[in-house]
Design a protein around this motif. Structure first.
Motif, PDB file in Angstrom:
ATOM      1  N   CYS A  51       0.840  -1.211   0.000  1.00  4.80           N
ATOM      2  CA  CYS A  51       0.000   0.000   0.000  1.00  4.80           C
ATOM      3  C   CYS A  51       0.869   1.254   0.000  1.00  4.80           C
ATOM      4  O   CYS A  51       0.666   2.168  -0.815  1.00  4.80           O
ATOM      5  CB  CYS A  51      -0.894   0.016   1.246  1.00  4.80           C
ATOM      6  N   LEU A  52       1.831   1.288   0.896  1.00  5.58           N
ATOM      7  CA  LEU A  52       2.668   2.477   1.034  1.00  5.58           C
ATOM      8  C   LEU A  52       3.568   2.671  -0.179  1.00  5.58           C
ATOM      9  O   LEU A  52       3.882   3.807  -0.550  1.00  5.58           O
ATOM     10  CB  LEU A  52       3.499   2.364   2.315  1.00  5.58           C
ATOM     11  N   GLU A  53       3.960   1.588  -0.806  1.00  3.56           N
ATOM     12  CA  GLU A  53       4.783   1.690  -2.005  1.00  3.56           C
ATOM     13  C   GLU A  53       3.971   2.202  -3.194  1.00  3.56           C
ATOM     14  O   GLU A  53       4.484   2.957  -4.034  1.00  3.56           O
ATOM     15  CB  GLU A  53       5.371   0.319  -2.334  1.00  3.56           C
ATOM     16  N   ALA A  54       2.700   1.808  -3.269  1.00  2.31           N
ATOM     17  CA  ALA A  54       1.871   2.175  -4.420  1.00  2.31           C
ATOM     18  C   ALA A  54       1.303   3.589  -4.321  1.00  2.31           C
ATOM     19  O   ALA A  54       1.045   4.228  -5.342  1.00  2.31           O
ATOM     20  CB  ALA A  54       0.720   1.175  -4.569  1.00  2.31           C
ATOM     21  N   ALA A  55       1.085   4.086  -3.115  1.00  2.00           N
ATOM     22  CA  ALA A  55       0.366   5.350  -2.922  1.00  2.00           C
ATOM     23  C   ALA A  55       0.918   6.523  -3.721  1.00  2.00           C
ATOM     24  O   ALA A  55       0.145   7.294  -4.314  1.00  2.00           O
ATOM     25  CB  ALA A  55       0.314   5.684  -1.427  1.00  2.00           C
TER      26      ALA A  55
END
Length: 411
Positions: A386-390
Motif C-alpha cells: 500500500c505504502l509503495e503504491a500510494a
C-alpha cells in the motif's frame, strides 16, 4: 488562466467529488491560476445545510485561494429519484445564472455524476465562447438503472440522448477511469478528445497513523481487529453484505479470532437508517455505526482500521468505477478487502494491496477477514505494498495531468 468550475459538491462536504474538485483547484491556484467554483450550500448527504451556512440566493467565500460562489438550490436528502432530480435541476439554473456574472474566464468545467451541471457548463461556454470541459465521474443516467432507482423507459432514453449530446459538444472529456473512456468510444464519441485522469489521494492528509487509542476506547474498539467501511451508505453499496458477514462471525462463538473482529460503518446516506434497524433486529454486537465526521477528522477515523472493506453491488456498470477510498487506504497503509469487480479490482491485484472477493458474497468476505486476521505475514506484505503504491496516485501529480489538458484546450 481563469478556470470556472461548476460542481454541486464542495468542502466542507467530505464525499469523493468534493475532495477531488477541491484538491485539484487548490493545486491549480498554487501554480498561479485563478479558479472560481460555483457550487451549493454544503448539505450532502443528509440534505441538511451545514452549520455556518445558509441556503441563500448568493454567498461568497475564499477557500485556500479558491473563489467560491454558493447559490440557492432545492435541497433534499440523498434519497428519492424525483426529489434528487429537482435538486440537480435547481442547481443547473441558479449555478448557470451565477456563473454568467463571473468575469474574464478562459475555460468552463462541469463535473458529473449527474449531467445537469454539465448542461449549465455547456450553455455557459457557448454564450461566453469559451472551451467546455466535461469531467466524467459516473455514467449517469446508466447508474440510475444500476441501483434500481428507475427502470429503463422513455425518460431514461431521453436523458441518455442529452448525455450523448453533451459528450459531443464538449471540447474535452476527462474521465476518471479507462473503462469510462472505452464506454464513450463504443458509443461513438471521438477518442481523441477523451482523456483519463483517475482519482487519487492527498498525501499531505492521508499517511500512516498509529491507532488513536482515545478514539478507539470512546467507540468501543479497544483491543479489536477492526474492519471498516468509510463512505456513503447508499443503494449502490449493498452494505447488507457486511451485516450478513458480521452475523456469520458472531455465530462463531468458539473461534477467538472471529470473536475479536469488529465491523465499523462510518458515514451517512439513503440506506443508513435501514442498515441500523437491520443490525438491531439481527442483534449484532460486533458492528459499530458512526456518523459522518468533518473532513479534517477523517484520517483519525481511518487510523482505527486494520482492514478497509470496499464494496458495491454486483452489476456490470460497477466494473467501470474505481472507488476513491481505495487510494486513501493505500496512503494510510491499510490493506483492503475489495468487493468490486472490474478495473478497480485490477488495481488491487496489480499493486498487491489486499484481496478481492465476490460482491454481495458475505461468506467470501468472512473468509477474507479471517485469513488476514490470522496471517500476519500476508497482512504486513499488503501494508507495505500500500505504502509503495500510494505515490503513484498522488493528487498533486494528477491535478497537474488534468491541468495540462485544460491548458491545451484553453489555448
Amino acid at each position: 488562466m481563469h478556470i470556472l468550475f461548476l460542481t454541486d459538491n464542495f468542502p466542507p462536504e467530505v464525499n469523493a467529488p468534493a475532495s477531488r474538485t477541491f484538491e485539484h483547484c487548490r493545486e491549480w491556484v498554487r501554480q498561479g491560476h485563478k479558479v472560481t467554483v460555483v457550487t451549493t450550500a454544503p448539505n450532502f448527504p443528509k440534505g441538511e445545510v451545514f452549520d455556518g451556512y445558509r441556503n441563500r440566493l448568493w454567498q461568497r467565500e475564499t477557500v485556500e485561494g479558491i473563489r467560491v460562489l454558493r447559490v440557492w438550490t432545492y435541497i433534499t436528502a440523498n434519497a428519492g429519484f424525483l426529489k434528487r432530480t429537482l435538486d440537480y435541476l435547481s442547481f443547473m439554473v441558479t449555478g448557470f445564472l451565477a456563473a454568467l456574472f463571473v468575469r474574464r474566464i478562459d475555460v468552463v468545467i462541469g463535473t458529473s455524476p449527474q449531467f445537469f451541471t454539465n448542461c449549465a457548463a455547456w450553455l455557459l461556454s457557448a454564450i461566453r465562447r469559451r472551451p467546455f470541459v466535461f469531467e466524467l465521474r459516473d455514467l449517469w443516467p446508466e447508474s440510475i438503472k444500476t441501483v434500481g432507482a428507475m427502470e429503463d423507459n422513455w425518460v431514461i432514453r431521453l436523458l441518455e440522448g442529452f448525455e450523448l449530446f453533451l459528450y459531443r459538444r464538449a471540447d474535452v472529456v476527462i474521465a476518471v477511469t479507462h473503462s469510462f473512456r472505452r464506454n464513450l468510444i463504443e458509443r461513438g464519441i471521438d477518442p481523441n478528445k477523451i482523456h483519463v485522469v483517475t482519482n487519487g489521494v492527498d498525501l499531505s492528509r492521508f499517511h500512516p497513523m498509529a491507532r488513536d487509542g482515545e478514539l478507539a476506547r470512546s467507540v468501543g474498539l479497544e483491543g479489536a481487529f477492526v474492519a471498516g467501511y468509510i463512505g456513503t451508505h447508499g443503494m449502490a453499496h449493498s452494505l447488507e453484505t457486511l451485516l450478513d458477514a458480521a452475523a456469520a462471525l458472531q455465530a462463531r462463538k468458539d473461534d477467538p479470532v472471529a470473536s475479536r473482529i469488529r465491523l465499523v460503518l462510518l458515514g451517512d446516506g439513503a440506506r443508513k437508517a435501514g442498515l441500523e434497524a437491520r443490525a438491531a433486529e439481527m442483534d449484532l454486537r460486533n458492528v459499530v455505526f458512526l456518523d459522518t465526521v468533518p473532513k479534517d477528522e477523517v484520517p483519525r477515523y481511518w487510523s482505527l482500521l486494520d482492514i478497509s472493506i470496499i464494496h458495491l453491488r454486483r452489476d456490470p456498470n460497477f466494473t467501470q468505477v474505481i472507488p476513491s477510498k481505495l487510494f486513501e487506504c493505500m496512503a494510510m497503509g491499510i490493506p483492503v478487502l475489495h468487493g468490486v469487480e472490474g478495473e478497480s479490482a485490477e488495481i488491487v491485484e496489480r499493486e498487491a494491496v489486499g484481496q478481492t472477493f465476490e460482491p454481495e458474497n458475505a461468506d467470501a468476505l468472512v473468509e477474507g477477514l479471517l485469513s488476514l486476521a490470522r496471517d500476519s505475514e500476508r497482512y504486513d506484505r499488503y501494508r507495505a505494498a500500500c505504502l509503495e503504491a500510494a505515490p503513484k496516485y498522488d493528487r498533486r501529480r494528477l491535478a497537474n495531468d488534468m491541468l495540462e489538458v485544460i491548458e491545451a484546450v484553453a489555448r
